[in-house]
Design a protein around this motif. Structure first.
Motif, PDB file in Angstrom:
ATOM      1  N   ASP A  97      35.797   3.114   1.600  1.00 59.57           N
ATOM      2  CA  ASP A  97      37.078   2.930   0.921  1.00 59.57           C
ATOM      3  C   ASP A  97      37.357   1.432   0.778  1.00 59.57           C
ATOM      4  N   PHE A  98      37.180   0.912  -0.445  1.00 59.49           N
ATOM      5  CA  PHE A  98      37.375  -0.515  -0.713  1.00 59.49           C
ATOM      6  C   PHE A  98      38.630  -0.759  -1.562  1.00 59.49           C
ATOM      7  N   ALA A 103      42.125  -4.418  -4.444  1.00 59.10           N
ATOM      8  CA  ALA A 103      43.492  -4.835  -4.767  1.00 59.10           C
ATOM      9  C   ALA A 103      43.697  -6.321  -4.487  1.00 59.10           C
ATOM     10  N   GLY A 104      43.129  -6.812  -3.389  1.00 57.11           N
ATOM     11  CA  GLY A 104      43.233  -8.243  -3.085  1.00 57.11           C
ATOM     12  C   GLY A 104      42.534  -9.104  -4.117  1.00 57.11           C
ATOM     13  N   ILE A 105      41.371  -8.665  -4.581  1.00 55.84           N
ATOM     14  CA  ILE A 105      40.646  -9.418  -5.614  1.00 55.84           C
ATOM     15  C   ILE A 105      41.421  -9.407  -6.932  1.00 55.84           C
ATOM     16  N   ALA A 233      39.679  -9.282   5.587  1.00 57.34           N
ATOM     17  CA  ALA A 233      40.475  -8.119   5.987  1.00 57.34           C
ATOM     18  C   ALA A 233      39.629  -6.848   5.975  1.00 57.34           C
ATOM     19  N   GLN A 234      38.761  -6.703   4.956  1.00 55.02           N
ATOM     20  CA  GLN A 234      37.882  -5.528   4.901  1.00 55.02           C
ATOM     21  C   GLN A 234      36.852  -5.562   6.029  1.00 55.02           C
ATOM     22  N   ARG A 258      27.727  -2.602   0.258  1.00 56.97           N
ATOM     23  CA  ARG A 258      28.577  -2.375  -0.910  1.00 56.97           C
ATOM     24  C   ARG A 258      29.752  -3.348  -0.941  1.00 56.97           C
ATOM     25  N   MET A 259      30.294  -3.665   0.228  1.00 59.31           N
ATOM     26  CA  MET A 259      31.400  -4.616   0.296  1.00 59.31           C
ATOM     27  C   MET A 259      30.969  -5.975  -0.237  1.00 59.31           C
ATOM     28  N   GLU A 260      29.775  -6.420   0.143  1.00 63.20           N
ATOM     29  CA  GLU A 260      29.288  -7.718  -0.324  1.00 63.20           C
ATOM     30  C   GLU A 260      29.102  -7.715  -1.837  1.00 63.20           C
TER      31      GLU A 260
END
Length: 284
Positions: A97-98, A103-105, A233-234, A258-260
């Motif tokens: 769940d990203f 949202a921050g980006i 934060a993630q 995936r986050m990267e």
């Protein structure tokens, strides 16, 4: 003498005759008349026979399902909180769940677009930058307001900007804020209107062009910093899942990869927008 056609016996008489017929003590008459009289007694006395008491039958139920009642409106806030809590717990346990990171980006990119839109090609002055100046209305007070909240900025021609001040007490603090700005502006009070400030706009120079390009780069750096904060934060969320052992190590590793990729895509978008703005400013 009994008259057959016009005789209308009473209930008491019919009951008496019926008893005497059963005992065989009726007066002399034909057998046919006796039978008719007995049937007449039966027809009159049948509705008045006492009904024997019957045992009460239990009620029949066609279903044993519980009765469904209407939901109370008082419980609606409680159910809403429970649903929100359930969704939050599900998100805390989902490493893929990203939504918070994305949202921050998105917020960083929106802020970058706002800053770049204030820059004019060729280093020309943008009146919107003047409206965003902070003004301290009370001497010695740390509370400030935007210049656009207490005055109106009106471009007049290509070389002059007029500032219409709402109150005379605000003339001095607004003038001080404009003089202290990094835009090299010198407001002049209008001789005929004490609530007007005329600001000559200096022509664009090589130095102003360089300052505008540097401002675009600075806005890009701020957007990149916001993207890194969203990534941090993630990363903390994934670390908390790892310590609580809520997810498998394989899923955690895939989630980090995936986050990267999401962060890399955000950084590329920031770089792309800044480079496009820099080229447009340098050409102007």
């Amino acid at each position: 003498m009994i008259v057959r056609d016009k005789w209308l016996p009473s209930l008491a008489l019919l009951s008496h005759l019926r008893i005497r017929y059963a005992q065989g003590t009726l007066p002399d008459c034909s057998c046919i008349f006796k039978a008719q009289l007995y049937r007449q007694c039966q027809s009159y006395l049948r509705p008045f026979r006492p009904i024997p008491p019957q045992a009460a039958t239990p009620p029949r139920f066609f279903s044993t399902a519980p009765l469904l009642l209407k939901k109370s409106q008082r419980d609606e806030p409680k159910r809403t909180v429970e649903k929100a809590t359930a969704r939050s717990e599900a998100a805390d346990n989902d490493p893929y769940d990203f939504s918070a990171l994305e949202a921050g980006i998105d917020r960083a990119l929106e802020r970058l677009n706002e800053e770049l839109s204030k820059l004019k090609p060729g280093g020309r002055f943008n009146p919107d930058m003047l409206e965003a100046l902070r003004v301290s209305l009370a001497k010695g007070s740390r509370e400030t307001v935007k210049l656009a909240d207490v005055a109106q900025v009106i471009p007049r021609g290509g070389r002059t900007v007029v500032v219409l001040v709402g109150e005379a007490d605000h003339i001095k603090p607004i003038t001080s804020a404009i003089l202290a700005s990094p835009y090299s502006l010198n407001p002049v009070p209008a001789p005929q209107s004490p609530l007007e400030l005329h600001i000559p706009v200096p022509p664009a120079t090589q130095e102003s062009r360089q300052q505008t390009v540097a401002a675009a780069s600075k806005a890009g750096e701020a957007a990149g910093h916001a993207v890194r904060q969203a990534r941090g934060a993630q990363q903390k969320l994934l670390r908390a899942m790892e310590l609580a052992k809520k997810v498998r190590p394989d899923d955690l590793k895939k989630a980090k990869d995936r986050m990267e990729k999401v962060v890399e895509k955000g950084n590329e978008e920031v770089k792309k927008r800044v480079e496009g703005a820099r080229r447009a400013l340098e050409r102007g």
